[in-house]
Design an enzyme around this catalytic site. Structure first.
Site, PDB file in Angstrom:
ATOM      1  CG  ASP A  66     -32.567   3.632 -50.174  1.00  0.00           C
ATOM      2  OD1 ASP A  66     -33.381   3.033 -50.822  1.00  0.00           O
ATOM      3  OD2 ASP A  66     -32.337   5.045 -50.204  1.00  0.00           O
ATOM      4  CG  HIS A  87     -36.024  -1.237 -56.089  1.00  0.00           C
ATOM      5  ND1 HIS A  87     -36.259  -0.776 -57.567  1.00  0.00           N
ATOM      6  CD2 HIS A  87     -36.372  -0.238 -55.356  1.00  0.00           C
ATOM      7  CE1 HIS A  87     -36.886  -0.031 -57.343  1.00  0.00           C
ATOM      8  NE2 HIS A  87     -37.110   0.713 -56.093  1.00  0.00           N
ATOM      9  CG  PHE A  88     -38.338  -7.066 -53.066  1.00  0.00           C
ATOM     10  CD1 PHE A  88     -37.906  -7.584 -54.345  1.00  0.00           C
ATOM     11  CD2 PHE A  88     -39.457  -7.548 -52.663  1.00  0.00           C
ATOM     12  CE1 PHE A  88     -38.570  -8.482 -55.034  1.00  0.00           C
ATOM     13  CE2 PHE A  88     -40.351  -8.305 -53.195  1.00  0.00           C
ATOM     14  CZ  PHE A  88     -39.834  -8.923 -54.663  1.00  0.00           C
ATOM     15  CG  HIS A  89     -37.766  -0.077 -50.618  1.00  0.00           C
ATOM     16  ND1 HIS A  89     -36.778   1.128 -50.802  1.00  0.00           N
ATOM     17  CD2 HIS A  89     -38.378  -0.079 -52.057  1.00  0.00           C
ATOM     18  CE1 HIS A  89     -37.345   2.073 -51.929  1.00  0.00           C
ATOM     19  NE2 HIS A  89     -37.949   1.130 -52.524  1.00  0.00           N
TER      20      HIS A  89
HETATM   21  P1  AMP Z   1     -38.202   3.469 -55.779  1.00  0.00           P
HETATM   22  O1  AMP Z   1     -39.016   4.686 -55.483  1.00  0.00           O
HETATM   23  O2  AMP Z   1     -38.993   1.958 -55.075  1.00  0.00           O
HETATM   24  O3  AMP Z   1     -37.947   3.065 -57.166  1.00  0.00           O
HETATM   25  O4  AMP Z   1     -36.851   3.526 -54.676  1.00  0.00           O
HETATM   26  C1  AMP Z   1     -35.551   3.844 -55.229  1.00  0.00           C
HETATM   27  C2  AMP Z   1     -34.728   3.794 -54.144  1.00  0.00           C
HETATM   28  O5  AMP Z   1     -33.298   4.028 -54.598  1.00  0.00           O
HETATM   29  C3  AMP Z   1     -34.926   5.179 -53.159  1.00  0.00           C
HETATM   30  O6  AMP Z   1     -35.021   4.656 -51.931  1.00  0.00           O
HETATM   31  C4  AMP Z   1     -33.639   5.747 -53.466  1.00  0.00           C
HETATM   32  O7  AMP Z   1     -33.037   6.202 -52.296  1.00  0.00           O
HETATM   33  C5  AMP Z   1     -32.590   4.692 -53.826  1.00  0.00           C
HETATM   34  N1  AMP Z   1     -31.429   5.039 -54.529  1.00  0.00           N
HETATM   35  C6  AMP Z   1     -31.323   5.655 -55.782  1.00  0.00           C
HETATM   36  N2  AMP Z   1     -30.047   6.003 -56.168  1.00  0.00           N
HETATM   37  C7  AMP Z   1     -29.266   5.127 -55.306  1.00  0.00           C
HETATM   38  C8  AMP Z   1     -27.795   4.763 -54.985  1.00  0.00           C
HETATM   39  N3  AMP Z   1     -26.961   5.262 -55.987  1.00  0.00           N
HETATM   40  N4  AMP Z   1     -27.457   4.150 -54.003  1.00  0.00           N
HETATM   41  C9  AMP Z   1     -28.316   3.592 -53.009  1.00  0.00           C
HETATM   42  N5  AMP Z   1     -29.769   3.687 -53.315  1.00  0.00           N
HETATM   43  C10 AMP Z   1     -30.295   4.455 -54.227  1.00  0.00           C
END
Ligand code: AMP
Length: 135
Positions: A30, A99-101
């Site tokens: 991330d 996406h899974f964090h």
């Molecule tokens: P969500 O709020 O669950 O949709 O999380 C989206 C995640 O994507 C966030 O934690 C962002 O930091 C991450 N994110 C956005 N753009 C990028 C990128 N170019 N590379 C890596 N992570 C990203």
């Protein structure tokens, strides 16, 4: 529909720090981590939310996730972590590609903060029956 930022990452049009890839799954760091080792695990299928994902991609994600969790724990030394998966803007989803964090939780407190506002369970049997009927 135009590609999301995650589809562009899968295609190599936007750089990332990749940690895993197979035919159906992709994983990378991330860009704004909550803690060291915060990884995003995504299907290559461009479904916006989990309920729209195919069983094939869901199965592949389910298989990859535990191995990625183990690797993140070994690489960071973390012994605890959260899995977060947001669906819909009201649920804090910012990128509309499933996406899974994987978010390591460390002793310093870094990681996912959770506010857990519990309510009383009401009409539980009616609700459970309704969900069962919709499966
Ligand atoms: P969500 O709020 O669950 O949709 O999380 C989206 C995640 O994507 C966030 O934690 C962002 O930091 C991450 N994110 C956005 N753009 C990028 C990128 N170019 N590379 C890596 N992570 C990203």
């Amino acid at each position: 529909m135009s590609d999301t930022i995650f589809t562009k990452i899968i295609k190599g049009e936007i750089p990332c720090h990749k940690v895993y890839e197979n035919d159906l799954v992709f994983a990378f760091l991330d860009i704004s981590p909550l803690s060291r080792g915060h990884v995003l695990v995504i299907p290559k299928e461009p479904a916006a939310t989990l309920d729209q994902l195919s069983a094939e991609s869901a199965g592949a994600l389910g298989e990859a996730l535990p191995a990625l969790c183990r690797a993140v724990m070994k690489a960071t030394g973390a012994t605890a972590y959260n899995i977060l998966q947001n669906n819909g803007a009201e649920a804090h989803q910012a990128v509309f590609h499933v996406h899974f964090h994987i978010i390591p939780k460390v002793e310093t407190g870094e990681g996912l903060g959770i506010v857990w506002n519990t309510k009383s369970l009401e009409s539980g049997e009616t609700l459970a029956a309704s969900i069962r009927e919709h499966l």
